[in-house]
Design a protein around this motif. Structure first.
Motif, mmCIF file in Angstrom:
data_model
loop_
_atom_site.group_PDB
_atom_site.id
_atom_site.type_symbol
_atom_site.label_atom_id
_atom_site.label_comp_id
_atom_site.label_asym_id
_atom_site.label_seq_id
_atom_site.Cartn_x
_atom_site.Cartn_y
_atom_site.Cartn_z
ATOM 1 N N THR A 6 12.047 -11.564 -10.157
ATOM 2 C CA THR A 6 12.034 -10.476 -11.145
ATOM 3 C C THR A 6 10.729 -9.698 -11.038
ATOM 4 O OG1 THR A 6 11.143 -11.958 -12.834
ATOM 5 C CG2 THR A 6 13.519 -11.614 -12.853
ATOM 6 N N TYR A 7 10.858 -8.396 -11.188
ATOM 7 C CA TYR A 7 9.677 -7.546 -11.285
ATOM 8 C C TYR A 7 9.200 -7.557 -12.733
ATOM 9 C CZ TYR A 7 10.579 -5.534 -6.675
ATOM 10 O OH TYR A 7 10.753 -5.350 -5.324
ATOM 11 N N ARG A 11 11.117 -8.199 -16.525
ATOM 12 C CA ARG A 11 10.746 -9.230 -17.497
ATOM 13 C C ARG A 11 10.373 -8.639 -18.846
ATOM 14 N NH1 ARG A 11 8.154 -11.184 -12.786
ATOM 15 N NH2 ARG A 11 6.170 -10.335 -13.462
ATOM 16 N N ASP A 12 9.776 -7.433 -18.840
ATOM 17 C CA ASP A 12 9.337 -6.877 -20.130
ATOM 18 C C ASP A 12 10.462 -6.154 -20.879
ATOM 19 O OD1 ASP A 12 9.555 -4.298 -19.047
ATOM 20 O OD2 ASP A 12 7.395 -4.022 -18.819
ATOM 21 N N GLY A 13 11.683 -6.165 -20.319
ATOM 22 C CA GLY A 13 12.836 -5.636 -21.036
ATOM 23 C C GLY A 13 13.099 -4.151 -20.853
ATOM 24 N N ARG A 14 12.303 -3.469 -20.029
ATOM 25 C CA ARG A 14 12.553 -2.039 -19.835
ATOM 26 C C ARG A 14 13.782 -1.777 -18.969
ATOM 27 N NH1 ARG A 14 8.267 0.808 -17.283
ATOM 28 N NH2 ARG A 14 7.466 -1.170 -16.549
ATOM 29 N N GLU A 27 8.984 6.413 -11.166
ATOM 30 C CA GLU A 27 9.569 6.633 -9.837
ATOM 31 C C GLU A 27 9.207 5.485 -8.900
ATOM 32 O OE1 GLU A 27 11.824 8.985 -9.079
ATOM 33 O OE2 GLU A 27 11.667 9.419 -11.217
ATOM 34 N N TYR A 28 8.001 4.970 -9.011
ATOM 35 C CA TYR A 28 7.586 3.856 -8.161
ATOM 36 C C TYR A 28 8.395 2.593 -8.475
ATOM 37 C CZ TYR A 28 4.773 0.377 -5.786
ATOM 38 O OH TYR A 28 4.369 -0.659 -4.981
ATOM 39 N N GLU A 29 8.669 2.342 -9.742
ATOM 40 C CA GLU A 29 9.468 1.172 -10.114
ATOM 41 C C GLU A 29 10.900 1.309 -9.586
ATOM 42 O OE1 GLU A 29 7.156 -0.135 -14.215
ATOM 43 O OE2 GLU A 29 8.749 1.375 -14.305
ATOM 44 N N LYS A 30 11.446 2.507 -9.618
ATOM 45 C CA LYS A 30 12.782 2.728 -9.051
ATOM 46 C C LYS A 30 12.767 2.471 -7.550
ATOM 47 C CE LYS A 30 13.922 6.193 -12.496
ATOM 48 N NZ LYS A 30 14.119 7.639 -12.724
ATOM 49 N N LEU A 33 12.678 -1.218 -6.916
ATOM 50 C CA LEU A 33 13.977 -1.812 -7.204
ATOM 51 C C LEU A 33 14.932 -1.678 -6.016
ATOM 52 C CD1 LEU A 33 15.311 -3.274 -9.524
ATOM 53 C CD2 LEU A 33 16.131 -1.084 -10.368
ATOM 54 N N SER A 34 14.774 -0.614 -5.240
ATOM 55 C CA SER A 34 15.648 -0.426 -4.075
ATOM 56 C C SER A 34 15.412 -1.492 -3.012
ATOM 57 C CB SER A 34 15.466 0.974 -3.490
ATOM 58 O OG SER A 34 14.217 1.091 -2.854
ATOM 59 N N PHE A 35 14.277 -2.181 -3.067
ATOM 60 C CA PHE A 35 13.973 -3.252 -2.117
ATOM 61 C C PHE A 35 14.044 -4.636 -2.762
ATOM 62 C CE2 PHE A 35 12.055 0.472 -0.238
ATOM 63 C CZ PHE A 35 12.488 0.358 1.072
ATOM 64 N N HIS A 36 14.687 -4.735 -3.905
ATOM 65 C CA HIS A 36 14.781 -6.011 -4.612
ATOM 66 C C HIS A 36 15.415 -7.056 -3.704
ATOM 67 C CE1 HIS A 36 15.642 -8.954 -7.706
ATOM 68 N NE2 HIS A 36 14.982 -8.206 -8.577
ATOM 69 N N PRO A 37 14.801 -8.245 -3.572
ATOM 70 C CA PRO A 37 15.349 -9.248 -2.655
ATOM 71 C C PRO A 37 16.728 -9.773 -3.052
ATOM 72 C CG PRO A 37 13.395 -10.092 -3.782
ATOM 73 C CD PRO A 37 13.547 -8.655 -4.175
ATOM 74 N N GLU A 38 17.127 -9.591 -4.305
ATOM 75 C CA GLU A 38 18.435 -10.086 -4.735
ATOM 76 C C GLU A 38 19.477 -8.970 -4.860
ATOM 77 O OE1 GLU A 38 18.040 -14.100 -7.133
ATOM 78 O OE2 GLU A 38 17.152 -12.431 -8.212
#
Length: 132
Positions: A6-7, A11-14, A27-30, A33-38
């Motif tokens: 989890t990023y 975890r913080d619920g956003r 934009e950086y968080e998006k 997310l595109s490279f999320h290992p799961e």
């Protein structure tokens, strides 16, 4: 070892299951997310098809990144033959299994460290020719 990756923004619920929550991310968080290992990968979608069988298997360095399968796809009453071609950047999308696989140098070599090689592109081109 954690079962899931989890990023911080997860975890913080956003980020929730509600699609509107994506608007709360930077934009950086998006991008992250595109490279999320799961995130779902090619092999995760194979159960949507019938009579799936591997095609053009090869152990050439890095060729595992491009996966090719013959299958059938149900459209109404019809079963349409299809050639599936997709990029699979690692052996699994389960985080705990992925961590174990990454600890094995032989597995990482087989998957080309997540980078396509000329052998993987040849595999895709051969599958396209075979499908036609």
């Amino acid at each position: 070892m954690d079962e899931h990756f989890t990023y911080r923004f997860e975890r913080d619920g956003r980020l929730t299951a509600d699609p509107a929550s994506y608007h709360n991310l930077t934009e950086y968080e998006k991008y992250k997310l595109s490279f999320h290992p799961e995130r779902p990968k090619y092999l995760d979608f194979l159960p949507l098809f019938q009579d799936v069988s591997p095609c053009l298997e090869s152990d050439e360095f890095g060729s595992w990144l491009i996966q090719t399968h013959r299958a059938r796809f149900s459209v109404g009453e019809e079963n349409v033959p299809v050639m599936l071609i997709g990029q699979q950047t690692g052996p699994t999308s389960r985080y705990s299994d992925l961590l174990r696989a990454m600890a094995d140098p032989a597995v990482m070599r087989r998957w080309g460290h997540g980078m396509p090689t000329p052998a993987s592109y040849r595999r895709a081109a051969d599958a396209v020719r075979l499908a036609s």
